[in-house]
Design a protein around this motif. Structure first.
Motif, short mmCIF file in Angstrom:
data_model
loop_
_atom_site.label_atom_id
_atom_site.label_comp_id
_atom_site.label_asym_id
_atom_site.label_seq_id
_atom_site.Cartn_x
_atom_site.Cartn_y
_atom_site.Cartn_z
N UNK A 1 -108.93 60.14 80.74
CA UNK A 1 -107.64 60.77 80.44
C UNK A 1 -106.86 59.99 79.38
N UNK A 2 -106.96 58.67 79.44
CA UNK A 2 -106.17 57.82 78.55
C UNK A 2 -106.75 57.75 77.14
N UNK A 3 -108.06 57.63 77.02
CA UNK A 3 -108.69 57.44 75.70
C UNK A 3 -108.37 58.60 74.75
N UNK A 4 -108.50 59.86 75.17
CA UNK A 4 -108.14 60.95 74.22
C UNK A 4 -106.66 60.89 73.80
N UNK A 5 -105.78 60.52 74.72
CA UNK A 5 -104.37 60.39 74.36
C UNK A 5 -104.17 59.26 73.35
N UNK A 6 -104.88 58.17 73.55
CA UNK A 6 -104.79 57.04 72.62
C UNK A 6 -105.34 57.42 71.25
N UNK A 7 -106.46 58.15 71.23
CA UNK A 7 -107.03 58.61 69.95
C UNK A 7 -106.03 59.52 69.22
N UNK A 8 -105.35 60.36 69.98
CA UNK A 8 -104.38 61.28 69.39
C UNK A 8 -103.16 60.52 68.85
N UNK A 9 -102.71 59.51 69.62
CA UNK A 9 -101.52 58.75 69.24
C UNK A 9 -101.80 57.83 68.05
N UNK B 1 -104.91 57.58 65.70
CA UNK B 1 -106.25 58.00 65.31
C UNK B 1 -107.02 56.97 64.48
N UNK B 2 -106.32 56.11 63.75
CA UNK B 2 -107.01 55.12 62.91
C UNK B 2 -107.53 53.93 63.71
N UNK B 3 -107.11 53.78 64.97
CA UNK B 3 -107.53 52.65 65.79
C UNK B 3 -108.87 52.95 66.45
N UNK B 4 -109.86 52.07 66.26
CA UNK B 4 -111.17 52.32 66.90
C UNK B 4 -111.11 51.97 68.39
N UNK B 5 -110.94 52.97 69.23
CA UNK B 5 -110.82 52.75 70.67
C UNK B 5 -112.16 53.09 71.31
N UNK B 6 -112.74 52.12 72.01
CA UNK B 6 -114.02 52.40 72.67
C UNK B 6 -113.84 53.40 73.80
N UNK B 7 -114.88 54.13 74.09
CA UNK B 7 -114.81 55.13 75.16
C UNK B 7 -115.56 54.69 76.40
N UNK B 8 -116.37 53.66 76.29
CA UNK B 8 -117.15 53.16 77.42
C UNK B 8 -116.22 52.50 78.44
N UNK B 9 -116.20 53.00 79.68
CA UNK B 9 -115.30 52.43 80.69
C UNK B 9 -115.53 50.94 80.96
N UNK B 10 -116.77 50.49 80.91
CA UNK B 10 -117.06 49.08 81.15
C UNK B 10 -116.42 48.22 80.06
N UNK B 11 -116.54 48.65 78.83
CA UNK B 11 -115.91 47.93 77.71
C UNK B 11 -114.40 47.94 77.86
N UNK B 12 -113.84 49.06 78.27
CA UNK B 12 -112.40 49.15 78.45
C UNK B 12 -111.92 48.26 79.60
N UNK B 13 -112.71 48.13 80.65
CA UNK B 13 -112.37 47.22 81.75
C UNK B 13 -112.33 45.79 81.22
N UNK B 14 -113.31 45.43 80.40
CA UNK B 14 -113.36 44.07 79.83
C UNK B 14 -112.18 43.82 78.89
N UNK B 15 -111.85 44.80 78.07
CA UNK B 15 -110.72 44.65 77.14
C UNK B 15 -109.42 44.49 77.93
N UNK B 16 -109.25 45.32 78.94
CA UNK B 16 -108.04 45.23 79.77
C UNK B 16 -107.95 43.86 80.44
#
Length: 176
Positions: free
Chosen positions: A40-48, A50-65
């Protein structure tokens, strides 16, 4: 820094250190739990942004967080930019709480109670982070300084108007 802040900030940050280290160690297991929230969050972040490369892999996002939480917790604990660190931790805690403790989905009463406890513990941490985020360490904040400057400007303008009226009367009296 007061003794209260010297003690309170590291105590508040400690939960984030422990949680972030655990998340880094268990990112593979936490990724699937995080997926419903990240989807739910990644598409909103991409929309907000768009130039920021946001990973979509949940494991990567857990590590980043987790990495973000470690950095912000270290800043909060040491008193380096504590207001910013608190705000960053607050922003990272919301998705962590919804992904990690969805008590409303639990069918088992004991599991539901445990998840509910953790969910509301995180909400209490939100309260602490809000307080830490607005703490100006006894110094006037921007809002107070702005109100004070406006008040001072009004008083000065009133004084200048009265002085101008007085000077005008003196000039008028000298002319006659």
């Amino acid at each position: 820094m007061t003794v209260t802040r010297l003690i309170a900030r590291p105590l508040l940050a400690s939960a984030f250190f422990v949680g972030a280290v655990s998340a880094l160690k268990n990112a593979q297991a936490l990724g699937p739990k995080a997926a419903p929230v990240t989807e739910k969050i990644v598409p909103l972040a991409h929309k907000a942004v768009p130039q920021l490369p946001i990973p979509e892999d949940p494991v990567t996002l857990v590590r980043i967080n987790a990495a973000i939480q470690l950095g912000a917790a270290a800043a909060l604990a040491t008193g380096k930019a504590p207001r910013t660190a608190s705000t960053v931790l607050l922003a990272s805690l919301a998705p962590t709480t919804f992904a990690g403790h969805p008590f409303w989905k639990e069918k088992d009463k004991a599991a539901r109670k445990a998840q509910e406890l953790h969910f509301f513990k995180n909400l209490s941490m939100v309260g602490g982070l809000i307080l830490a985020g607005v703490d100006t360490e006894g110094k006037p904040g921007v809002a107070w300084r702005t109100r004070r400057a406006a008040k001072d400007a009004r008083r000065e303008a009133k004084h200048l108007a009265a002085t101008a009226r007085r000077e005008a009367k003196l000039v008028a009296a000298q002319v006659h």
